[in-house]
Write a protein that holds these residues in place. Structure first.
Motif, PDB file in Angstrom:
ATOM      1  N   ASN A   1      41.627 -14.043  47.438  1.00  0.00           N
ATOM      2  CA  ASN A   1      41.668 -12.887  46.941  1.00  0.00           C
ATOM      3  C   ASN A   1      40.455 -12.419  45.734  1.00  0.00           C
ATOM      4  O   ASN A   1      40.859 -12.109  44.672  1.00  0.00           O
TER       5      ASN A   1
ATOM      6  N   THR B   1      37.349 -10.119  44.535  1.00  0.00           N
ATOM      7  CA  THR B   1      36.931  -8.723  44.647  1.00  0.00           C
ATOM      8  C   THR B   1      35.612  -8.692  45.029  1.00  0.00           C
ATOM      9  O   THR B   1      34.648  -9.222  44.563  1.00  0.00           O
TER      10      THR B   1
ATOM     11  N   THR C   1      39.289  -8.347  48.546  1.00  0.00           N
ATOM     12  CA  THR C   1      39.736  -7.064  48.180  1.00  0.00           C
ATOM     13  C   THR C   1      38.290  -6.410  47.998  1.00  0.00           C
ATOM     14  O   THR C   1      37.324  -6.552  47.250  1.00  0.00           O
TER      15      THR C   1
ATOM     16  N   THR D   1      36.307  -2.541  47.067  1.00  0.00           N
ATOM     17  CA  THR D   1      36.703  -1.162  46.271  1.00  0.00           C
ATOM     18  C   THR D   1      35.064  -0.533  46.683  1.00  0.00           C
ATOM     19  O   THR D   1      33.888  -1.223  46.311  1.00  0.00           O
TER      20      THR D   1
ATOM     21  N   ARG E   1      38.385  -2.541  57.728  1.00  0.00           N
ATOM     22  CA  ARG E   1      38.968  -3.780  57.354  1.00  0.00           C
ATOM     23  C   ARG E   1      39.444  -4.529  58.580  1.00  0.00           C
ATOM     24  O   ARG E   1      39.673  -3.649  59.519  1.00  0.00           O
TER      25      ARG E   1
ATOM     26  N   ASN F   1      44.865  -6.416  53.711  1.00  0.00           N
ATOM     27  CA  ASN F   1      44.718  -6.558  52.480  1.00  0.00           C
ATOM     28  C   ASN F   1      43.822  -5.517  51.795  1.00  0.00           C
ATOM     29  O   ASN F   1      43.186  -4.659  52.438  1.00  0.00           O
ATOM     30  N   ALA F   2      43.642  -5.255  50.703  1.00  0.00           N
ATOM     31  CA  ALA F   2      43.240  -4.079  49.960  1.00  0.00           C
ATOM     32  C   ALA F   2      41.759  -3.576  50.262  1.00  0.00           C
ATOM     33  O   ALA F   2      41.096  -4.505  50.155  1.00  0.00           O
TER      34      ALA F   2
ATOM     35  N   ASP G   1      39.959  -0.041  49.203  1.00  0.00           N
ATOM     36  CA  ASP G   1      39.973   1.509  48.241  1.00  0.00           C
ATOM     37  C   ASP G   1      38.749   2.066  48.492  1.00  0.00           C
ATOM     38  O   ASP G   1      37.474   1.322  48.282  1.00  0.00           O
TER      39      ASP G   1
ATOM     40  N   THR H   1      43.588   0.571  52.665  1.00  0.00           N
ATOM     41  CA  THR H   1      44.987   0.400  52.335  1.00  0.00           C
ATOM     42  C   THR H   1      45.605   1.454  51.304  1.00  0.00           C
ATOM     43  O   THR H   1      46.848   1.984  51.456  1.00  0.00           O
ATOM     44  N   ALA H   2      44.773   1.690  50.305  1.00  0.00           N
ATOM     45  CA  ALA H   2      45.230   2.577  49.407  1.00  0.00           C
ATOM     46  C   ALA H   2      44.775   3.932  49.993  1.00  0.00           C
ATOM     47  O   ALA H   2      44.160   4.171  50.971  1.00  0.00           O
TER      48      ALA H   2
END
Length: 334
Positions: free
Chosen positions: A182, A184, A211, A213, A233, A237-238, A240, A261-262
């Protein structure tokens, strides 16, 4: 040859090895090895760093100056870095443990990519590697590959891709994260002109356990052969995503594809005259799609909620303009 006189203090050099090196005024160097290099004014070089056969341009202000406040990576070069055969621009920010080394001794790089950033195995050091790609023109005519490609693998990475023009490549701007842990990846893609590429105009894509963003803001994306903008994605997993103030039109496929995901935030975009649906959305419950112009796209819907559980993951789709024609604007369970 003339230069401007500066009233700067002398440099502070502690526990260093200097071999055939020029160190300019007001620099702060501790515990480093510098060989066959020029170190510009106000440079900061951290403990355990090695620099060889390089030029460091220096800085316009000192580390710790008010202009340095709030930055994730402080001004200068961090600790335990290895830099060889490089030119570092003024006001550079390099985190700890960064290696800029041509280990394969390549004279040329056999790639058709216009600008290529590859961050790998920055496993233990924070702040993350940071890059700014600003003010470039990438004409990929005849190359058949990415225009600007920023890729992290087992590494923390932050990129800002701003004020560039990219055309006649495959993917215009491609921010890709691929890690089995994980780490970022923060991507800001803003104020770019992206057009006439054979694939997607702007692509932010996360693989495996990374992850990401992604903020995609104020870009003009048009006449590309794939989707206009795609934030996607592979698994749960994240991811944003914020997409705002973009003009996306006349692309061959979907105007905007957003998989997060968010809850996604999609505001004040002009998405029109694309070959597929205007917006295809798969995101967390409570996504906001407001104040967008979604019209004259050739797909069945202006907005599609593609989530497997659209009744659970609702979308606030108020205050959008759907065009003057009477059509079915939305697909999915709203």
């Amino acid at each position: 040859l003339y230069t401007r006189a500066r009233a700067l203090p002398g440099s502070r050099v502690r526990d260093c090895v200097l071999d055939n090196a020029v160190v300019c005024g007001a620099s702060d160097i501790v515990g480093s090895t510098i060989r066959n290099s020029i170190i510009g004014i106000r440079s900061y070089i951290g403990n355990g760093t090695s620099i060889s056969d390089s030029v460091v341009m220096g800085a316009d202000f000192w580390r710790g100056h008010t202009r340095d406040e709030g930055e994730t990576t402080p001004l200068g070069i961090g600790t335990d870095c290895e830099i060889s055969h490089a030119i570092l621009d003024k006001n550079v920010r390099i985190g700890n443990g960064v290696k800029l080394v041509n280990r394969e001794k390549l004279d040329t790089l056999d790639t058709d990519m216009g600008i290529y950033i590859y961050a790998r195995e920055n496993r233990t050091y924070k702040p993350k590697s940071e890059f700014v790609i600003d003010g470039n023109t990438r004409d990929g005519t005849g190359s058949g590959d990415q225009g600007i490609y920023c890729f992290n693998e087992y590494s923390y990475l932050k990129v800002e891709v701003t004020n560039n023009e990219v055309h006649h490549a495959t993917q215009g701007i491609y921010c890709r994260s691929q890690s089995y842990a994980n780490y970022t990846y923060e991507a800001l893609v803003s104020d770019n002109q992206v057009h006439d590429n054979t694939g997607t105009g702007i692509l932010c894509h996360r693989n495996y356990q990374a992850t990401m963003t992604a903020e995609v803001r104020n870009n003009h994306v048009y006449e590309n052969g794939g989707n206009g903008i795609q934030c996607s994605r592979v698994n749960a997993n994240a991811m944003d995503t914020v997409v705002t103030l973009n003009s996306v039109h006349d692309n061959d496929l979907v105007g905007l594809v957003c998989q997060a995901t968010a809850p996604a935030v999609i505001l004040k975009n002009d998405i029109y005259a694309n070959g597929g649906n205007g917006l295809e959305l798969t995101a967390g419950n409570g996504s906001v799609v407001n104040y967008n112009n979604l019209y004259n796209n050739l797909g069945a819907y202006a907005l599609v909620n593609s989530d497997v559980s659209p009744a659970i993951n609702s979308v606030n789709a108020q205050y959008n303009y759907w065009g003057s024609a009477v059509t079915t604007e939305m697909g999915g369970d709203y």
